[in-house]
Design a protein around this motif. Structure first.
Motif, PDB file in Angstrom:
ATOM      1  N   GLU A  77       0.836  -1.205   0.048  1.00  0.00           N
ATOM      2  CA  GLU A  77       0.016   0.080   0.054  1.00  0.00           C
ATOM      3  C   GLU A  77       0.999   1.255   0.119  1.00  0.00           C
ATOM      4  O   GLU A  77       2.011   1.333   0.476  1.00  0.00           O
ATOM      5  CB  GLU A  77      -0.975  -0.122   1.253  1.00  0.00           C
ATOM      6  CG  GLU A  77      -1.913  -0.976   1.111  1.00  0.00           C
ATOM      7  CD  GLU A  77      -2.899  -0.943   2.461  1.00  0.00           C
ATOM      8  OE1 GLU A  77      -3.998  -1.557   2.451  1.00  0.00           O
ATOM      9  OE2 GLU A  77      -2.669  -0.369   3.622  1.00  0.00           O
ATOM     10  N   ASP A  78       0.258   2.223  -0.467  1.00  0.00           N
ATOM     11  CA  ASP A  78       0.986   3.559  -0.391  1.00  0.00           C
ATOM     12  C   ASP A  78       0.779   4.279   1.009  1.00  0.00           C
ATOM     13  O   ASP A  78      -0.518   4.097   1.472  1.00  0.00           O
ATOM     14  CB  ASP A  78       0.072   4.580  -1.235  1.00  0.00           C
ATOM     15  CG  ASP A  78       0.760   5.903  -1.203  1.00  0.00           C
ATOM     16  OD1 ASP A  78       1.452   6.206  -0.262  1.00  0.00           O
ATOM     17  OD2 ASP A  78       0.324   6.723  -2.216  1.00  0.00           O
ATOM     18  N   LEU A  79       1.734   4.366   1.892  1.00  0.00           N
ATOM     19  CA  LEU A  79       1.539   4.659   3.168  1.00  0.00           C
ATOM     20  C   LEU A  79       1.533   6.064   3.608  1.00  0.00           C
ATOM     21  O   LEU A  79       1.693   6.450   4.783  1.00  0.00           O
ATOM     22  CB  LEU A  79       2.921   4.021   4.069  1.00  0.00           C
ATOM     23  CG  LEU A  79       2.847   2.416   3.671  1.00  0.00           C
ATOM     24  CD1 LEU A  79       4.130   1.845   4.509  1.00  0.00           C
ATOM     25  CD2 LEU A  79       1.771   1.875   4.364  1.00  0.00           C
ATOM     26  N   THR A  80       1.175   7.207   2.628  1.00  0.00           N
ATOM     27  CA  THR A  80       1.190   8.338   2.958  1.00  0.00           C
ATOM     28  C   THR A  80      -0.003   8.545   3.516  1.00  0.00           C
ATOM     29  O   THR A  80      -1.156   7.904   3.487  1.00  0.00           O
ATOM     30  CB  THR A  80       1.317   9.251   1.680  1.00  0.00           C
ATOM     31  OG1 THR A  80       0.340   8.750   0.882  1.00  0.00           O
ATOM     32  CG2 THR A  80       2.763   9.376   1.072  1.00  0.00           C
ATOM     33  N   SER A  81      -0.166   9.240   4.598  1.00  0.00           N
ATOM     34  CA  SER A  81      -1.131   9.426   5.555  1.00  0.00           C
ATOM     35  C   SER A  81      -2.448   9.822   5.107  1.00  0.00           C
ATOM     36  O   SER A  81      -3.588   9.657   5.292  1.00  0.00           O
ATOM     37  CB  SER A  81      -0.797  10.426   6.653  1.00  0.00           C
ATOM     38  OG  SER A  81      -0.460  11.776   6.368  1.00  0.00           O
ATOM     39  N   ASP A  82      -2.413  10.734   4.003  1.00  0.00           N
ATOM     40  CA  ASP A  82      -3.508  11.161   3.199  1.00  0.00           C
ATOM     41  C   ASP A  82      -4.351  10.144   2.630  1.00  0.00           C
ATOM     42  O   ASP A  82      -5.553  10.391   1.948  1.00  0.00           O
ATOM     43  CB  ASP A  82      -3.142  12.525   2.421  1.00  0.00           C
ATOM     44  CG  ASP A  82      -2.295  12.012   1.170  1.00  0.00           C
ATOM     45  OD1 ASP A  82      -2.002  11.059   1.069  1.00  0.00           O
ATOM     46  OD2 ASP A  82      -2.279  12.900   0.289  1.00  0.00           O
ATOM     47  N   GLN A  83      -3.983   9.109   2.437  1.00  0.00           N
ATOM     48  CA  GLN A  83      -4.636   7.955   1.701  1.00  0.00           C
ATOM     49  C   GLN A  83      -5.980   7.598   2.205  1.00  0.00           C
ATOM     50  O   GLN A  83      -6.967   7.224   1.775  1.00  0.00           O
ATOM     51  CB  GLN A  83      -3.733   6.487   1.506  1.00  0.00           C
ATOM     52  CG  GLN A  83      -2.669   6.685   0.678  1.00  0.00           C
ATOM     53  CD  GLN A  83      -3.020   6.968  -0.731  1.00  0.00           C
ATOM     54  OE1 GLN A  83      -2.979   8.081  -1.372  1.00  0.00           O
ATOM     55  NE2 GLN A  83      -3.405   5.898  -1.339  1.00  0.00           N
ATOM     56  N   VAL A  84      -6.029   7.690   3.763  1.00  0.00           N
ATOM     57  CA  VAL A  84      -7.182   7.430   4.472  1.00  0.00           C
ATOM     58  C   VAL A  84      -8.334   8.539   4.411  1.00  0.00           C
ATOM     59  O   VAL A  84      -9.450   7.998   3.892  1.00  0.00           O
ATOM     60  CB  VAL A  84      -6.985   7.173   5.895  1.00  0.00           C
ATOM     61  CG1 VAL A  84      -5.937   6.105   6.323  1.00  0.00           C
ATOM     62  CG2 VAL A  84      -6.052   8.524   6.343  1.00  0.00           C
ATOM     63  N   LEU A  85      -7.632   9.809   4.012  1.00  0.00           N
ATOM     64  CA  LEU A  85      -8.740  10.661   3.733  1.00  0.00           C
ATOM     65  C   LEU A  85      -9.087  10.729   2.241  1.00  0.00           C
ATOM     66  O   LEU A  85     -10.413  10.892   2.067  1.00  0.00           O
ATOM     67  CB  LEU A  85      -8.076  12.241   4.047  1.00  0.00           C
ATOM     68  CG  LEU A  85      -8.816  13.500   3.843  1.00  0.00           C
ATOM     69  CD1 LEU A  85      -9.989  13.321   4.759  1.00  0.00           C
ATOM     70  CD2 LEU A  85      -8.085  14.647   4.079  1.00  0.00           C
ATOM     71  N   LYS A  86      -8.436  10.280   1.226  1.00  0.00           N
ATOM     72  CA  LYS A  86      -8.877  10.237  -0.010  1.00  0.00           C
ATOM     73  C   LYS A  86      -9.939   8.939  -0.104  1.00  0.00           C
ATOM     74  O   LYS A  86     -10.729   9.121  -0.969  1.00  0.00           O
ATOM     75  CB  LYS A  86      -7.772   9.978  -0.969  1.00  0.00           C
ATOM     76  CG  LYS A  86      -6.514  11.029  -1.099  1.00  0.00           C
ATOM     77  CD  LYS A  86      -5.470  10.677  -1.920  1.00  0.00           C
ATOM     78  CE  LYS A  86      -4.540  11.861  -2.157  1.00  0.00           C
ATOM     79  NZ  LYS A  86      -3.369  11.473  -2.885  1.00  0.00           N
ATOM     80  N   LEU A  87      -9.592   7.984   0.712  1.00  0.00           N
ATOM     81  CA  LEU A  87     -10.351   6.742   0.457  1.00  0.00           C
ATOM     82  C   LEU A  87     -12.017   7.316   1.137  1.00  0.00           C
ATOM     83  O   LEU A  87     -13.117   6.954   0.589  1.00  0.00           O
ATOM     84  CB  LEU A  87     -10.034   5.720   1.091  1.00  0.00           C
ATOM     85  CG  LEU A  87     -10.882   4.366   1.083  1.00  0.00           C
ATOM     86  CD1 LEU A  87     -10.837   3.940  -0.243  1.00  0.00           C
ATOM     87  CD2 LEU A  87     -10.538   3.101   1.998  1.00  0.00           C
ATOM     88  N   TRP A  88     -11.859   7.803   2.291  1.00  0.00           N
ATOM     89  CA  TRP A  88     -13.287   8.504   2.744  1.00  0.00           C
ATOM     90  C   TRP A  88     -14.127   9.223   1.853  1.00  0.00           C
ATOM     91  O   TRP A  88     -15.347   9.218   1.670  1.00  0.00           O
ATOM     92  CB  TRP A  88     -12.956   9.404   3.919  1.00  0.00           C
ATOM     93  CG  TRP A  88     -14.181   9.978   4.632  1.00  0.00           C
ATOM     94  CD1 TRP A  88     -14.760  11.124   4.260  1.00  0.00           C
ATOM     95  CD2 TRP A  88     -14.970   9.376   5.762  1.00  0.00           C
ATOM     96  NE1 TRP A  88     -15.952  11.461   5.068  1.00  0.00           N
ATOM     97  CE2 TRP A  88     -16.057  10.560   5.820  1.00  0.00           C
ATOM     98  CE3 TRP A  88     -14.842   8.263   6.471  1.00  0.00           C
ATOM     99  CZ2 TRP A  88     -17.039  10.247   6.970  1.00  0.00           C
ATOM    100  CZ3 TRP A  88     -15.744   8.090   7.404  1.00  0.00           C
ATOM    101  CH2 TRP A  88     -16.981   9.104   7.647  1.00  0.00           C
ATOM    102  N   ARG A  89     -13.075  10.224   0.921  1.00  0.00           N
ATOM    103  CA  ARG A  89     -13.756  11.052  -0.034  1.00  0.00           C
ATOM    104  C   ARG A  89     -14.219  10.600  -1.066  1.00  0.00           C
ATOM    105  O   ARG A  89     -14.991  11.099  -2.027  1.00  0.00           O
ATOM    106  CB  ARG A  89     -12.834  12.268   0.051  1.00  0.00           C
ATOM    107  CG  ARG A  89     -12.697  12.965   1.021  1.00  0.00           C
ATOM    108  CD  ARG A  89     -11.477  14.210   0.588  1.00  0.00           C
ATOM    109  NE  ARG A  89     -11.585  15.338   1.940  1.00  0.00           N
ATOM    110  CZ  ARG A  89     -10.505  16.335   1.841  1.00  0.00           C
ATOM    111  NH1 ARG A  89      -9.644  15.971   0.977  1.00  0.00           N
ATOM    112  NH2 ARG A  89     -10.325  17.131   2.932  1.00  0.00           N
TER     113      ARG A  89
END
Length: 331
Positions: A271-283
């Motif tokens: 996985e891409d481990l940059t923290s904004d990935q979680v926010l991108k998935l939510w959006r």
């Protein structure tokens, strides 16, 4: 020194030769950890104690005693506050995204109060919990007393172990010296600082499920869900069935959730481990079907404690609907 150090009795009990060593009972474990946390044991003794425990394999009674010793240090400072869920996050090396943060947010959106607590974790080359929480502006308490104020306006609050039990946090910092994790990494998950009636536990090694279950029972936990979680966190792997050791209203049972996808080839560690990935998935800016199922599956397990009569299939459908109807523009 003409007499044995007071702590030596516990090292001796664990360290005697074949057929002579023994497990510690609850009170012994509590006293031993209390001495360690109060600075009454020597560094050599602490290392020996933790490694001997690990080598023989800790019992639920030992975990419970040590958790009780740690909790005794901060119980007097606990605010008069009721929350619904205790959500520990103590894996130190996340080689995959902490998608479970999204499940916790969805659970909080259902009106439940959740305390998530844990350690900072390694960041270089990893994806720890705290940066993911920051993406969603989840408040981080500075102390136990800070929780009452934060929970007035929030349903999900995070509290770092160093803010409420720094003595225990110091023991986590022994890992680079000992080379292995110890009982500290396990029993910290059982602290349940605010005595929430519902507790979630994700373990890395399935044999630890039994120890956590026994610990929960000894400590009087009414409801608990304990399962092998992704990266040792409270996160269901949707590609496999989840065998959950559970306490519901104090009654022990096993609940099996089926796999949520036929896919078996998703690579968590790629996985891409940059923290904004979680926010991108939510959006909805990125599409990751397997992590989405992990979020849904984790939420389903959490909901079981508040909906004990619902089937796992119904809970999975409930969790799916909650995920699909989330406010994507909220963050």
């Amino acid at each position: 020194m003409s007499e044995d150090h007071p702590f030596a009795q516990y090292v001796r009990a664990l360290g005697k030769g074949p057929n002579m060593w023994r497990d510690l009972d609850f009170e012994e474990s509590k006293d031993a950890m209390s001495m360690i946390l109060k600075g009454e044991a020597e560094p050599l003794q602490i290392g020996a104690f933790l490694l001997l425990l690990r080598r023989k394999g800790e019992t639920g009674e030992e975990f419970a005693g040590m958790a009780a010793a740690a909790k005794a240090l901060f119980e007097a400072d606990l605010p008069n506050l009721k929350v619904d869920y205790d959500w520990p996050s103590y894996a130190d090396r996340h080689r995959q995204q902490p998608w479970f943060v999204l499940a916790a947010i969805l659970l909080a959106d259902q009106g439940y109060k959740i305390l998530m607590h844990g350690i900072e974790g390694y960041s270089e080359g990893y994806a720890p919990t705290r940066p993911a929480l920051e993406c969603f502006k989840i408040p981080e308490a500075t102390s136990l007393s800070d929780l009452a104020t934060l929970f007035q306006d929030q349903n999900l609050v995070y509290l770092g172990l160093e803010k409420f039990c720094p003595e225990l946090q110091a023991l986590f910092e022994l890992r680079p010296y000992l080379g292995v994790r110890t009982a500290v990494n396990t029993f910290a998950r059982d602290l349940n600082p605010l005595n929430a009636p519902c507790q979630l536990q994700g373990v890395f090694h399935p044999p630890y499920k039994a120890g956590h279950l026994q610990t929960a029972k000894i400590l009087g936990q009414e409801n608990a869900m304990i399962f092998k979680g992704g990266g040792g966190e409270v996160m269901r792997n949707p590609m496999k069935e989840a065998r959950v050791d559970a306490l519901l209203a104090g009654e022990e049972t096993e609940i099996v959730w089926p796999a949520l996808t036929d896919t078996t080839t998703y690579k968590w560690r790629e996985e891409d481990l940059t923290s904004d990935q979680v926010l991108k998935l939510w959006r909805g800016d990125i599409s990751l079907p397997v992590p989405e199922k992990a979020i849904i599956g984790t939420l389903s397990v959490a909901l079981k404690m508040k909906n004990p009569d619902e089937s796992v299939e119904t809970l999975d459908r409930m969790a799916t609907e909650i995920w699909e109807n989330r406010d994507r523009d909220r963050f």
